[in-house]
Write an enzyme that holds these catalytic residues in place. Structure first.
Site, short mmCIF file in Angstrom:
data_model
loop_
_atom_site.label_atom_id
_atom_site.label_comp_id
_atom_site.label_asym_id
_atom_site.label_seq_id
_atom_site.Cartn_x
_atom_site.Cartn_y
_atom_site.Cartn_z
N GLY A 188 0.78 -1.23 0.00
CA GLY A 188 0.00 0.00 0.00
C GLY A 188 0.81 1.28 0.00
N ILE A 248 -7.78 -10.10 -11.08
CA ILE A 248 -8.39 -9.61 -12.32
C ILE A 248 -9.89 -9.51 -12.09
CG2 ILE A 248 -8.80 -10.12 -14.76
CD1 ILE A 248 -6.15 -11.79 -14.61
N LEU A 249 -10.43 -8.34 -12.33
CA LEU A 249 -11.85 -8.10 -12.07
C LEU A 249 -12.68 -8.43 -13.30
CD1 LEU A 249 -11.36 -4.73 -10.18
CD2 LEU A 249 -12.13 -6.90 -9.17
N HIS A 263 0.15 0.24 -13.29
CA HIS A 263 0.99 -0.89 -13.74
C HIS A 263 2.44 -0.42 -13.79
CE1 HIS A 263 2.32 -4.44 -15.77
NE2 HIS A 263 2.58 -3.83 -16.91
N ASN A 298 -6.21 1.66 -13.03
CA ASN A 298 -5.21 0.71 -12.54
C ASN A 298 -3.81 1.28 -12.74
OD1 ASN A 298 -4.20 -1.95 -11.66
ND2 ASN A 298 -3.53 -2.19 -13.78
N GLU A 303 5.83 5.80 -9.72
CA GLU A 303 4.42 5.42 -9.58
C GLU A 303 3.68 6.39 -8.67
OE1 GLU A 303 3.68 0.75 -9.93
OE2 GLU A 303 4.68 1.33 -8.09
N ASP A 309 -3.70 -5.37 -17.32
CA ASP A 309 -2.84 -4.20 -17.46
C ASP A 309 -2.99 -3.58 -18.85
OD1 ASP A 309 -1.84 -4.44 -14.82
OD2 ASP A 309 -0.52 -6.05 -15.50
N ASN A 336 1.48 3.02 -2.60
CA ASN A 336 0.75 3.93 -3.48
C ASN A 336 -0.50 4.48 -2.79
OD1 ASN A 336 2.02 4.04 -6.34
ND2 ASN A 336 2.22 1.91 -5.69
N MET A 372 -4.35 -7.34 -6.74
CA MET A 372 -3.76 -8.46 -7.45
C MET A 372 -4.78 -9.43 -8.05
SD MET A 372 -0.73 -7.54 -7.33
CE MET A 372 0.20 -8.94 -7.96
C1 GRF Z 1 3.02 -1.47 -7.57
O1 GRF Z 1 4.26 -1.62 -8.17
C2 GRF Z 1 1.91 -1.56 -8.55
O2 GRF Z 1 2.21 -0.99 -9.79
C3 GRF Z 1 1.77 -3.05 -8.71
O3 GRF Z 1 1.89 -3.54 -7.39
C4 GRF Z 1 2.73 -2.65 -6.65
C5 GRF Z 1 2.00 -2.24 -5.42
O4 GRF Z 1 2.81 -1.52 -4.52
N1 GRF Z 1 0.53 -3.39 -9.34
P1 GRF Z 1 2.18 -0.92 -3.21
O5 GRF Z 1 1.31 -1.98 -2.55
O6 GRF Z 1 1.38 0.29 -3.59
O7 GRF Z 1 3.35 -0.55 -2.34
#
Ligand code: GRF
Length: 213
Positions: free
Chosen positions: A19, A99-100, A116, A114, A186, A157, A21, A97
């Site tokens: 988490g 796929i919806l 990626h 999303n 990101e 993605d 992000n 993680m």
């Molecule tokens: C990120 O690199 C995102 O692009 C990928 O999973 C990772 C998640 O990182 N789908 P975090 O949980 O936000 O630290």
């Protein structure tokens, strides 16, 4: 800009793990760089550190685990019920993680984005950072990147691109230094994209991106 801003934009963030992000989004909402708020954090993984980040930030958090024998479609319908309960304007898959299916996506047309850790059209699926690194070590690439895109369907993605940024792989990089730079990128690109979505009427922004209306 203020007149175009909708300060009530409601974000629901779906996470499966660390988490970082999500944390960038929470911090950006708190310091005003995203004119919206995280209405809820939802995870399929009870142990996701992202759930703890939500609790620490005072954001509602929900674990929606897949039950024994539950089909993907039934799980997605149940997940959609939970997410809809938070009345999201934008749903952010940030390290989500699964796929919806249409049983989820059909409830939120042109509202799911999303993140990626690779450039558009490249390295779909898991471990994209590591795979980019391995290709660089084999002399097959010198650049990877990140992208944020709409999620119109089950394509992995894949979907209309909202933003992307290059991340060079330097000769003196280790996997760790490259990975850190991808994550830093990101955080910046995701926050910038969400800010843009919050500053425009959601529908208009999605239409500009070429998504179905
Ligand atoms: C990120 O690199 C995102 O692009 C990928 O999973 C990772 C998640 O990182 N789908 P975090 O949980 O936000 O630290």
């Amino acid at each position: 800009m203020a007149s175009a801003t909708n300060p009530t934009t409601r974000l629901v963030v779906l996470v499966s793990g660390n988490g970082s992000n999500l944390q960038a989004i929470i911090d950006a909402c708190a310091d005003g760089s995203i004119p919206g708020r995280v209405a809820a954090v939802v995870s399929d993984n009870a142990d996701a550190f992202g759930l703890q980040r939500a609790v620490r930030a005072g954001v509602p958090s929900v674990h929606v685990g897949r039950r024994d024998g539950e089909s993907r479609n039934d799980y997605d319908a149940r997940l959609a019920d939970v997410v809809a309960g938070f009345a999201p304007d934008v749903i952010v898959l940030a390290g989500w993680m699964r796929i919806l299916t249409a049983d989820f996506l059909g409830w939120f047309p042109a509202r799911v984005i999303n993140l990626h850790p690779a450039l558009p059209g490249e390295l779909p699926g898991t471990r994209a950072i590591e795979r980019a690194w391995q290709e660089a070590m084999a002399g097959e690439r010198t650049v990877s990147g990140v992208m944020v895109h709409l999620v119109p369907d089950e394509g992995v993605d894949d979907g209309p691109v909202l933003a992307s940024a290059d991340v060079p792989i330097r000769p003196d990089d280790t996997l760790e230094t490259f990975e850190q730079r991808v994550h830093d990128t990101e955080h910046r690109v995701l926050v910038d994209t969400i800010r843009t979505l919050c500053e425009q009427p959601t529908r208009a922004k999605m239409n500009n991106a070429g998504a179905p209306t």
